[in-house]
Every structure is written in structure tokens, then in C-alpha cells.
Design an enzyme around this catalytic site. Structure first.
Site, PDB file in Angstrom:
ATOM      1  N   VAL A  12       8.865  -1.732 -11.784  1.00  0.00           N
ATOM      2  CA  VAL A  12       8.948  -2.913 -10.924  1.00  0.00           C
ATOM      3  C   VAL A  12       9.526  -4.122 -11.669  1.00  0.00           C
ATOM      4  O   VAL A  12      10.512  -4.728 -11.237  1.00  0.00           O
ATOM      5  CB  VAL A  12       7.556  -3.241 -10.333  1.00  0.00           C
ATOM      6  CG1 VAL A  12       7.512  -4.633  -9.717  1.00  0.00           C
ATOM      7  CG2 VAL A  12       7.212  -2.201  -9.278  1.00  0.00           C
ATOM      8  N   THR A  87      -1.438  -2.074 -12.324  1.00  0.00           N
ATOM      9  CA  THR A  87      -2.772  -2.282 -11.746  1.00  0.00           C
ATOM     10  C   THR A  87      -3.381  -0.900 -11.491  1.00  0.00           C
ATOM     11  O   THR A  87      -3.624  -0.511 -10.351  1.00  0.00           O
ATOM     12  CB  THR A  87      -2.678  -3.072 -10.416  1.00  0.00           C
ATOM     13  OG1 THR A  87      -1.683  -2.454  -9.570  1.00  0.00           O
ATOM     14  CG2 THR A  87      -2.314  -4.519 -10.644  1.00  0.00           C
ATOM     15  N   PHE A 153       8.517  -3.043  -2.760  1.00  0.00           N
ATOM     16  CA  PHE A 153       8.574  -1.827  -1.933  1.00  0.00           C
ATOM     17  C   PHE A 153       9.568  -0.791  -2.436  1.00  0.00           C
ATOM     18  O   PHE A 153       9.866   0.169  -1.729  1.00  0.00           O
ATOM     19  CB  PHE A 153       8.906  -2.203  -0.482  1.00  0.00           C
ATOM     20  CG  PHE A 153       7.827  -3.025   0.155  1.00  0.00           C
ATOM     21  CD1 PHE A 153       6.744  -2.423   0.782  1.00  0.00           C
ATOM     22  CD2 PHE A 153       7.863  -4.404   0.090  1.00  0.00           C
ATOM     23  CE1 PHE A 153       5.722  -3.190   1.335  1.00  0.00           C
ATOM     24  CE2 PHE A 153       6.848  -5.175   0.639  1.00  0.00           C
ATOM     25  CZ  PHE A 153       5.771  -4.566   1.265  1.00  0.00           C
ATOM     26  N   PHE A 250       9.443  11.130   5.909  1.00  0.00           N
ATOM     27  CA  PHE A 250       8.060  11.420   5.500  1.00  0.00           C
ATOM     28  C   PHE A 250       7.391  12.472   6.383  1.00  0.00           C
ATOM     29  O   PHE A 250       6.197  12.411   6.635  1.00  0.00           O
ATOM     30  CB  PHE A 250       7.226  10.127   5.440  1.00  0.00           C
ATOM     31  CG  PHE A 250       7.449   9.373   4.165  1.00  0.00           C
ATOM     32  CD1 PHE A 250       8.625   8.674   3.973  1.00  0.00           C
ATOM     33  CD2 PHE A 250       6.523   9.396   3.139  1.00  0.00           C
ATOM     34  CE1 PHE A 250       8.888   8.007   2.783  1.00  0.00           C
ATOM     35  CE2 PHE A 250       6.763   8.738   1.939  1.00  0.00           C
ATOM     36  CZ  PHE A 250       7.947   8.042   1.769  1.00  0.00           C
ATOM     37  N   GLY A 258       2.277  12.248  -4.961  1.00  0.00           N
ATOM     38  CA  GLY A 258       1.854  11.851  -6.307  1.00  0.00           C
ATOM     39  C   GLY A 258       2.440  10.494  -6.618  1.00  0.00           C
ATOM     40  O   GLY A 258       2.637   9.682  -5.711  1.00  0.00           O
ATOM     41  N   CYS A 261       1.816   5.106  -7.071  1.00  0.00           N
ATOM     42  CA  CYS A 261       1.421   4.178  -5.999  1.00  0.00           C
ATOM     43  C   CYS A 261       0.499   4.773  -4.928  1.00  0.00           C
ATOM     44  O   CYS A 261      -0.618   4.287  -4.741  1.00  0.00           O
ATOM     45  CB  CYS A 261       2.664   3.585  -5.360  1.00  0.00           C
ATOM     46  SG  CYS A 261       3.534   2.504  -6.506  1.00  0.00           S
ATOM     47  N   LYS A 264      -3.188   5.695  -5.964  1.00  0.00           N
ATOM     48  CA  LYS A 264      -4.072   4.571  -6.329  1.00  0.00           C
ATOM     49  C   LYS A 264      -4.203   3.568  -5.176  1.00  0.00           C
ATOM     50  O   LYS A 264      -5.255   2.970  -4.992  1.00  0.00           O
ATOM     51  CB  LYS A 264      -3.600   3.912  -7.614  1.00  0.00           C
ATOM     52  CG  LYS A 264      -2.570   2.827  -7.473  1.00  0.00           C
ATOM     53  CD  LYS A 264      -2.322   2.137  -8.800  1.00  0.00           C
ATOM     54  CE  LYS A 264      -1.062   1.285  -8.760  1.00  0.00           C
ATOM     55  NZ  LYS A 264      -1.022   0.265  -7.731  1.00  0.00           N
ATOM     56  N   LYS A 321       8.336  13.511  -8.223  1.00  0.00           N
ATOM     57  CA  LYS A 321       9.424  13.691  -7.253  1.00  0.00           C
ATOM     58  C   LYS A 321      10.731  13.681  -8.021  1.00  0.00           C
ATOM     59  O   LYS A 321      10.749  13.311  -9.204  1.00  0.00           O
ATOM     60  CB  LYS A 321       9.386  12.599  -6.195  1.00  0.00           C
ATOM     61  CG  LYS A 321       9.712  11.201  -6.688  1.00  0.00           C
ATOM     62  CD  LYS A 321       9.865  10.261  -5.503  1.00  0.00           C
ATOM     63  CE  LYS A 321      10.313   8.887  -5.968  1.00  0.00           C
ATOM     64  NZ  LYS A 321      10.504   7.957  -4.884  1.00  0.00           N
TER      65      LYS A 321
HETATM   66  P1  NAD Z   1       4.500   0.328 -15.414  1.00  0.00           P
HETATM   67  O1  NAD Z   1       3.244   0.868 -15.944  1.00  0.00           O
HETATM   68  O2  NAD Z   1       5.725   1.183 -15.356  1.00  0.00           O
HETATM   69  O3  NAD Z   1       4.901  -0.982 -16.254  1.00  0.00           O
HETATM   70  C1  NAD Z   1       4.018  -1.997 -16.629  1.00  0.00           C
HETATM   71  C2  NAD Z   1       4.584  -2.696 -17.864  1.00  0.00           C
HETATM   72  O4  NAD Z   1       3.812  -3.864 -18.138  1.00  0.00           O
HETATM   73  C3  NAD Z   1       4.548  -1.845 -19.134  1.00  0.00           C
HETATM   74  O5  NAD Z   1       5.840  -1.805 -19.715  1.00  0.00           O
HETATM   75  C4  NAD Z   1       3.550  -2.588 -20.041  1.00  0.00           C
HETATM   76  O6  NAD Z   1       3.868  -2.474 -21.420  1.00  0.00           O
HETATM   77  C5  NAD Z   1       3.730  -4.014 -19.547  1.00  0.00           C
HETATM   78  N1  NAD Z   1       2.634  -4.951 -19.860  1.00  0.00           N
HETATM   79  C6  NAD Z   1       1.293  -4.726 -19.903  1.00  0.00           C
HETATM   80  N2  NAD Z   1       0.637  -5.863 -20.215  1.00  0.00           N
HETATM   81  C7  NAD Z   1       1.565  -6.831 -20.389  1.00  0.00           C
HETATM   82  C8  NAD Z   1       1.531  -8.204 -20.715  1.00  0.00           C
HETATM   83  N3  NAD Z   1       0.380  -8.852 -20.967  1.00  0.00           N
HETATM   84  N4  NAD Z   1       2.696  -8.892 -20.783  1.00  0.00           N
HETATM   85  C9  NAD Z   1       3.868  -8.281 -20.566  1.00  0.00           C
HETATM   86  N5  NAD Z   1       3.977  -6.971 -20.241  1.00  0.00           N
HETATM   87  C10 NAD Z   1       2.843  -6.257 -20.168  1.00  0.00           C
HETATM   88  O7  NAD Z   1       4.158  -0.251 -13.979  1.00  0.00           O
HETATM   89  P2  NAD Z   1       5.020  -0.161 -12.619  1.00  0.00           P
HETATM   90  O8  NAD Z   1       5.120   1.239 -12.144  1.00  0.00           O
HETATM   91  O9  NAD Z   1       6.265  -0.972 -12.782  1.00  0.00           O
HETATM   92  O10 NAD Z   1       4.023  -0.917 -11.621  1.00  0.00           O
HETATM   93  C11 NAD Z   1       3.715  -2.283 -11.772  1.00  0.00           C
HETATM   94  C12 NAD Z   1       3.005  -2.764 -10.515  1.00  0.00           C
HETATM   95  O11 NAD Z   1       3.886  -2.668  -9.389  1.00  0.00           O
HETATM   96  C13 NAD Z   1       1.766  -1.963 -10.115  1.00  0.00           C
HETATM   97  O12 NAD Z   1       0.843  -2.831  -9.531  1.00  0.00           O
HETATM   98  C14 NAD Z   1       2.295  -0.995  -9.074  1.00  0.00           C
HETATM   99  O13 NAD Z   1       1.311  -0.591  -8.170  1.00  0.00           O
HETATM  100  C15 NAD Z   1       3.319  -1.846  -8.374  1.00  0.00           C
HETATM  101  N6  NAD Z   1       4.410  -1.074  -7.737  1.00  0.00           N
HETATM  102  C16 NAD Z   1       4.947   0.006  -8.380  1.00  0.00           C
HETATM  103  C17 NAD Z   1       5.989   0.713  -7.776  1.00  0.00           C
HETATM  104  C18 NAD Z   1       6.577   1.925  -8.442  1.00  0.00           C
HETATM  105  O14 NAD Z   1       7.304   2.652  -7.763  1.00  0.00           O
HETATM  106  N7  NAD Z   1       6.319   2.184  -9.701  1.00  0.00           N
HETATM  107  C19 NAD Z   1       6.487   0.297  -6.518  1.00  0.00           C
HETATM  108  C20 NAD Z   1       5.929  -0.822  -5.918  1.00  0.00           C
HETATM  109  C21 NAD Z   1       4.882  -1.507  -6.537  1.00  0.00           C
END
Ligand code: NAD
EC number: 1.1.1.22
Length: 439
Positions: A12, A87, A153, A250, A258, A261, A264, A321
Site C-alpha cells: 500500500v 494492521t 482498495f 468473484f 487468502g 486483507c 484479517k 493468488k
Molecule cells: P506490508 O506489511 O506489506 O507493509 C508494511 C510496511 O510498514 C513494512 O515495510 C514495514 O517495514 C513498515 N513499517 C512498520 N512500522 C513502521 C514505521 N514505524 N515507520 C515506517 N514504516 C514502518 O503491509 P501492506 O500489505 O502494504 O498493508 C498495509 C495496510 O494497508 C494494512 O492495514 C492493510 O490491511 C491495508 N491494505 C492492504 C492491501 C494489500 O493488498 N496488501 C490493500 C488495501 C489495504
């Protein structure tokens, strides 16, 4: 154009940062992971996403995009700070907000000018109110800070495209100042913006994800019933898809959703409901169906075979996926330990996910009695195999012809969690074929 800092360079944060730079903003991406920051400065993306590295290199060269672990300098000069840290789910189903809290504290202690903090991470309804309070409680300098919600999204695998061509941008604000600023930040994207209050924005994210999870679990439930009553889930889905009220997306039955998102976010919404004295029966059912679905094929195969001990088991696909290197909540992670426990000798192939998988399951004999070997292509996995499981619908795996299972495997016994083949074609090719929701 604005000076934007982004906290977290995962799927993200990094994609958002790169796309903000692409439309002309001045962006600094912050991560605590020094190794990731070094890679990104060299133009290497720490995640596998189509088109991401090209945009990283282009915008870095143009001087609009940089990466750092130095959050103090990054936050103090920013007009807006977007938070995209994880999160993750906790054992009770609630969302772990400790990463958000850490960033909030770092912001509070370092900003030197008025600033909009924008939470992109998926957080339970009401979290943004608390983040705003928390930052104001710890604020060191006399500046104005407001928090806005801007849930994300994008889908992994198409993250850059999804960001630049988003169907809608949701902004949740509590003041005209915050709303106007976010509108201006997103103006260059020329995309539809839905502006609501913060709590509604937070709820839109969960309501959307959980609706999709429900849709998948519903189709998996229908698929399981199809098998019992002799209907074919793919024909059923096709028939349903012509109805605009249902839509064509879908509707694929399989071995469950899996990723980072849906699992959780369903649990977090169910938890939120429980905390508020409400039993969220539909989402609870989606969670339960999904949990069972993930090991459906393993159970089917266990009924067919006496044991997996000493059998050569081909596993095609490890990621949750295609198009991503992400293994979070992937069905492979449920099934491979079960197979290893039972003494299977696994030959696994995934075009992108093997390096990540090796970190969890190093090559060689496992703790149980089985072993795992990583191979370079589906053919190598199938060579001499007694049984094959298909977990991910990568193009390279879809390309395997039915006759190849027959030719390469010792016994052509295939359990397909993604319904990649026509049942009749596999039968004609002499393959004993089991899939989801079909005879
Ligand atoms: P991720 O685990 O891939 O990345 C999180 C990053 O944050 C990591 O690189 C970590 O090192 C870094 N981090 C942790 N603590 C930090 C700090 N104090 N300062 C700076 N960086 C820090 O996470 P993600 O998959 O990108 O998801 C992030 C959020 O977005 C989640 O809440 C998730 O639910 C939401 N989200 C994810 C997706 C998806 O497809 N992955 C889609 C929509 C929303």
C-alpha cells in the site's frame, strides 16, 4: 503540488508513494527496514508488482521520489503524511494497531508545521478519532494536526494500475480544511472522489472487503452443494453472471480466499461487532466456510489414499493468488504442513513465491517425516509424482496440458483447487481429476 511523506513501504505505502510522485507531488517514503530502503534507492522494489520498478526509477531520477529510514527529517517538513503500515490480525481477531501507534507518536514528536495525517491502512471504525487524539496528546510543537481516513482498495498484482485507475477514492474527513487538502492531493489523478465522514470511510473499507469475502464463501458453499447434488459450479456461476445485480466477478469457487486483507478484515469486523454487542452472523459464516475450504482438497485426497508417507507430491502454486509474491494466508501454508506431517516428499513450484516460501520451509527434510524440494517448472514437479495439488492459477501452471499430467506423473491423480481444467478434458487425457464443485 504537495510535500508528502509516506510511512511504510509495503504494497500500500510504496505504491501510493510512487503514484503520488508520478502525478507530480514531492514524495519521501519512510520505512524502518534499512535493507528495503537501500534496495529501493537502487531502483529495486522489495515487492513484486507489475510496473512498479519502472515508475520507481523514473520518479527517483526526476527527483520527485526518495526513500529513507530518517522519519524525523521526513515528517517535519511534510504537508501531509500518509500512513500505510500493517494492521495484522491478533489471536482474538482484532487488528493490531501498534504499528499505527508508533508512527503516530513519531509524527507527534517531530512535525514542525501544520500537517494532515492520512490513514491509508485498514483500521477499525473509530481508530482515526483515536489517532488524532493520540497525536495531539503527544504533540511537541505548537502546530495544527488533523487526521483523515483514506482507505486503500488496490488489489495485489495490479496495484499500480488500480491506484492510477481507481474506481473511486474514498476520503473521510471532519473539516473542510482536511477535505480540501485531500481533494487537491488527488486532483491530478482525475478520478471519482467520494467524500464522507471519517467513520463512514473506515466502514466502507471493511464493508467492501467483507462483502467480497462473503461472495467467495457463498460461491464455495454453493460449490460444495453442487458436488453433493450433481450440479456444476462453473455452469452455475456462468448462469448467475448474466444478472447485473450479481455481476460476473468473484464468482469463482476454489480453495478459499487468502492474502493479507480478506482473512484479517473479516475477523476484525466480526470482532468489532462483538465488541459492540452485535453478532455479525453473515461474516462469521464466511470466515467458517473459508477455514474449511482451505483444506478441502487435502481431505478429499486423504480419503482416496491410504497415506501420503513416501509419496512424491507435486505442488503447483504457493502464493495466495497469481501476480504477487505474497504468501500471507495462502492455502499452500495450510496444506503443506499437513502433507509434511504425513511424510510426503513435496516437489513445489511457483514462478514468483518460492524464495519467500523457502524462508518458512527451507529445502530438505522437514521437522516431521516429509521433505520439500523446490523445482524450476511444473514439469519437474510432476515428474514421477504420485499426486498433484494445484493451489494457484499462475499462467505457467494453467499452460500445463492435461496430457502432460498423464505422461509425466507416476499416477496421474490431480487435485485442482482453482478449477483450471474441464472435467471431461482431463478424463479424456486419462487423468483422475478432482476439483471444486464439479463431478
Ligand atoms: P506490508 O506489511 O506489506 O507493509 C508494511 C510496511 O510498514 C513494512 O515495510 C514495514 O517495514 C513498515 N513499517 C512498520 N512500522 C513502521 C514505521 N514505524 N515507520 C515506517 N514504516 C514502518 O503491509 P501492506 O500489505 O502494504 O498493508 C498495509 C495496510 O494497508 C494494512 O492495514 C492493510 O490491511 C491495508 N491494505 C492492504 C492491501 C494489500 O493488498 N496488501 C490493500 C488495501 C489495504
Amino acid at each position: 503540488m504537495f510535500k508528502i511523506a509516506v510511512a511504510g513501504t509495503g504494497y500500500v505505502g510504496l505504491v501510493a508513494g510512487v503514484c503520488f510522485a508520478e502525478v507530480g507531488h514531492q514524495v519521501i517514503c519512510v520505512d524502518i527496514d534499512d535493507h528495503k530502503v537501500k534496495m529501493m534507492k537502487q531502483g529495486i522494489s522489495p515487492i513484486f508488482e507489475a510496473g512498479l520498478e519502472e515508475l520507481m526509477r523514473k520518479n527517483y531520477k526526476a527527483g520527485r521520489l526518495d526513500y529513507t529510514t530518517d522519519y524525523v527529517s521526513a515528517y517535519k517538513a511534510a504537508d501531509a503524511i500518509f500512513i500505510g503500515v500493517g494492521t495484522p490480525e491478533q489471536p482474538d481477531g482484532s487488528a493490531n494497531l501498534s504499528y499505527i501507534a508508533t508512527v503516530a507518536r513519531q509524527i507527534a514528536e517531530n512535525i514542525e508545521k501544520d500537517c494532515l495525517v492520512v490513514v491509508k491502512s485498514t483500521v477499525p471504525v473509530g481508530t482515526n478519532d483515536k489517532v488524532e487524539q493520540f497525536i495531539n496528546d503527544f504533540l511537541v510543537n505548537d502546530v495544527k494536526v488533523e487526521v483523515a481516513s483514506n482507505p486503500e482498495f488496490l488489489a495485489q498484482g495490479t496495484a499500480v494500475y488500480d491506484t492510477l485507475h481507481a474506481k473511486r477514492i474514498i476520503i473521510g474527513t471532519e473539516s473542510k480544511w482536511a477535505e480540501n487538502m485531500l481533494m487537491q492531493i488527488y486532483e491530478p489523478f482525475k478520478l471519482p472522489i467520494v467524500s464522507v465522514n471519517r467513520r463512514s470511510a473506515e466502514m466502507i473499507k471493511y464493508a467492501s472487503n467483507d462483502f467480497l469475502a462473503l461472495k467467495i464463501s457463498y460461491m464455495n458453499d454453493i460449490a460444495n452443494l453442487c458436488e453433493l447434488v450433481g450440479a456444476d459450479i462453473q455452469d452455475v456461476a456462468k448462469g448467475m453472471s448474466f444478472d447485473d445485480r450479481i455481476g460476473s466477478k468473484f464468482l469463482n469457487a476454489g480453495i478459499g480466499y487468502g492474502g493479507s486483507c480478506f482473512p484479517k478484515d473479516t475477523k476484525a469486523l466480526e470482532y468489532l461487532a462483538r465488541q459492540n454487542g452485535y453478532e455479525f452472523r453473515t461474516v462469521k459464516a464466511a470466515i467458517e466456510v473459508n477455514a474449511d475450504q482451505k483444506t478441502l482438497l487435502f481431505k478429499k485426497a486423504s480419503r482416496r489414499l491410504i497415506t501420503f508417507h513416501g509419496l512424491k507430491v507435486a505442488v503447483l502454486g504457493l502464493t495466495f493468488k497469481p501476480g504477487t509474491d505474497d504468501l500471507r494466508e495462502a492455502p499452500s501454508l495450510e496444506n503443506i504442513p499437513l502433507l509434511l506431517e504425513q511424510g510426503a516428499d513435496i516437489y513445489a513450484y511457483d514462478p514468483v513465491g518460492m524464495d519467500n516460501f523457502k524462508r518458512k520451509y527451507p529445502e530438505g527434510a522437514a521437522n516431521g517425516s516429509g521433505s520439500i524440494t523446490y523445482v524450476n517448472g511444473p514439469e519437474e514437479a510432476l515428474n514421477g509424482a504420485n499426486v498433484c495439488f494445484i493451489f494457484t492459477e499462475w499462467g505457467e501452471i494453467k499452460a500445463v496440458k492435461p496430457a502432460e499430467y498423464k505422461a509425466k506423473m507416476r499416477t496421474p491423480l490431480v487435485y485442482d483447487g482453482r478449477n483450471l481444467y474441464e472435467v471431461s478434458t482431463m478424463k479424456e487425457a486419462g487423468v483422475e481429476y478432482y476439483s471444486v464443485g464439479r463431478k
